[in-house]
Design a protein around this motif. Structure first.
Motif, short mmCIF file in Angstrom:
data_model
loop_
_atom_site.label_atom_id
_atom_site.label_comp_id
_atom_site.label_asym_id
_atom_site.label_seq_id
_atom_site.Cartn_x
_atom_site.Cartn_y
_atom_site.Cartn_z
N ALA A 53 0.84 -1.20 0.00
CA ALA A 53 0.00 0.00 0.00
C ALA A 53 0.87 1.25 0.00
N LYS A 54 1.95 1.24 0.80
CA LYS A 54 2.86 2.39 0.83
C LYS A 54 3.53 2.59 -0.52
N GLU A 55 3.97 1.50 -1.13
CA GLU A 55 4.61 1.59 -2.45
C GLU A 55 3.65 2.11 -3.49
N ARG A 56 2.39 1.70 -3.43
CA ARG A 56 1.38 2.19 -4.38
C ARG A 56 1.14 3.68 -4.19
N GLN A 57 1.09 4.12 -2.92
CA GLN A 57 0.92 5.55 -2.66
C GLN A 57 2.10 6.34 -3.21
N GLU A 58 3.29 5.83 -2.98
CA GLU A 58 4.49 6.50 -3.49
C GLU A 58 4.47 6.54 -5.01
N ASN A 59 4.08 5.43 -5.64
CA ASN A 59 3.99 5.38 -7.09
C ASN A 59 2.98 6.39 -7.62
N ALA A 60 1.83 6.48 -6.97
CA ALA A 60 0.80 7.44 -7.40
C ALA A 60 1.33 8.87 -7.24
N ARG A 61 2.05 9.13 -6.14
CA ARG A 61 2.61 10.45 -5.92
C ARG A 61 3.63 10.81 -7.00
N LEU A 62 4.49 9.84 -7.34
CA LEU A 62 5.50 10.09 -8.38
C LEU A 62 4.86 10.27 -9.76
N MET A 63 3.81 9.51 -10.04
CA MET A 63 3.11 9.67 -11.31
C MET A 63 2.49 11.07 -11.39
N LYS A 64 1.91 11.54 -10.31
CA LYS A 64 1.32 12.88 -10.29
C LYS A 64 2.39 13.93 -10.52
N MET A 65 3.55 13.76 -9.87
CA MET A 65 4.64 14.72 -10.06
C MET A 65 5.09 14.73 -11.52
N ALA A 66 5.21 13.55 -12.13
CA ALA A 66 5.64 13.46 -13.52
C ALA A 66 4.63 14.14 -14.44
N GLN A 67 3.34 13.93 -14.18
CA GLN A 67 2.30 14.56 -14.99
C GLN A 67 2.35 16.08 -14.84
N ASP A 68 2.54 16.55 -13.61
CA ASP A 68 2.64 17.99 -13.38
C ASP A 68 3.82 18.58 -14.13
N LYS A 69 4.95 17.88 -14.12
CA LYS A 69 6.13 18.37 -14.82
C LYS A 69 5.92 18.37 -16.33
N GLU A 70 5.24 17.36 -16.84
CA GLU A 70 4.93 17.31 -18.28
C GLU A 70 4.05 18.50 -18.67
N GLU A 71 3.06 18.80 -17.82
CA GLU A 71 2.18 19.95 -18.09
C GLU A 71 2.98 21.25 -18.09
N LEU A 72 3.88 21.39 -17.12
CA LEU A 72 4.70 22.59 -17.03
C LEU A 72 5.60 22.72 -18.27
N ILE A 73 6.18 21.62 -18.70
CA ILE A 73 7.03 21.63 -19.91
C ILE A 73 6.21 22.08 -21.11
N GLY A 74 4.99 21.57 -21.24
CA GLY A 74 4.12 21.97 -22.35
C GLY A 74 3.82 23.46 -22.32
N LYS A 75 3.52 23.97 -21.12
CA LYS A 75 3.22 25.40 -21.00
C LYS A 75 4.45 26.25 -21.34
N LEU A 76 5.61 25.80 -20.88
CA LEU A 76 6.84 26.55 -21.17
C LEU A 76 7.16 26.53 -22.66
N LYS A 77 6.91 25.41 -23.33
CA LYS A 77 7.13 25.33 -24.78
C LYS A 77 6.23 26.31 -25.51
N GLU A 78 4.96 26.38 -25.06
CA GLU A 78 4.04 27.33 -25.67
C GLU A 78 4.53 28.77 -25.48
N GLU A 79 4.99 29.05 -24.27
CA GLU A 79 5.48 30.39 -23.98
C GLU A 79 6.71 30.72 -24.82
N ILE A 80 7.60 29.75 -25.00
CA ILE A 80 8.78 29.95 -25.84
C ILE A 80 8.38 30.23 -27.27
N ASP A 81 7.38 29.46 -27.78
CA ASP A 81 6.89 29.69 -29.14
C ASP A 81 6.34 31.11 -29.30
#
Length: 85
Positions: A53-81
């Motif tokens: 259960a702890k490992e699954r929570q950690e995995n979910a937390r890391l997946m959320k962080m990765a998704q947030d970073k992907e969104e930020l990268i997309g926004k920054l690419k748009e801003e650069i364009d």
């Protein structure tokens, strides 16, 4: 892009019924001559379930962080364009 896995799906991947069935199976297997007492096996299973259960929570937390970073990268690419125009 990251895989979209619902966070609340991870903890529910294995139902309580499946775990109970596994626990019963372990007791049956134990009665056929295992060296560990049944209650020790059950405690070990419960410990492993808590760790899982702890490992699954950690995995979910890391997946959320990765998704947030992907969104930020997309926004920054748009801003650069926009700045390049």
């Amino acid at each position: 892009s990251t895989a979209n896995v619902p966070e609340d799906d991870a903890p529910n991947r294995y139902s309580r019924t499946e775990r109970t069935t596994f626990s019963r199976y372990s007791r049956d297997a134990n009665s056929s001559g295992s060296s560990l007492p049944s209650n020790a096996l059950e405690k070990r299973i419960e410990e492993l379930e808590r760790e899982l259960a702890k490992e699954r929570q950690e995995n979910a937390r890391l997946m959320k962080m990765a998704q947030d970073k992907e969104e930020l990268i997309g926004k920054l690419k748009e801003e650069i364009d926009l700045l390049n125009r």
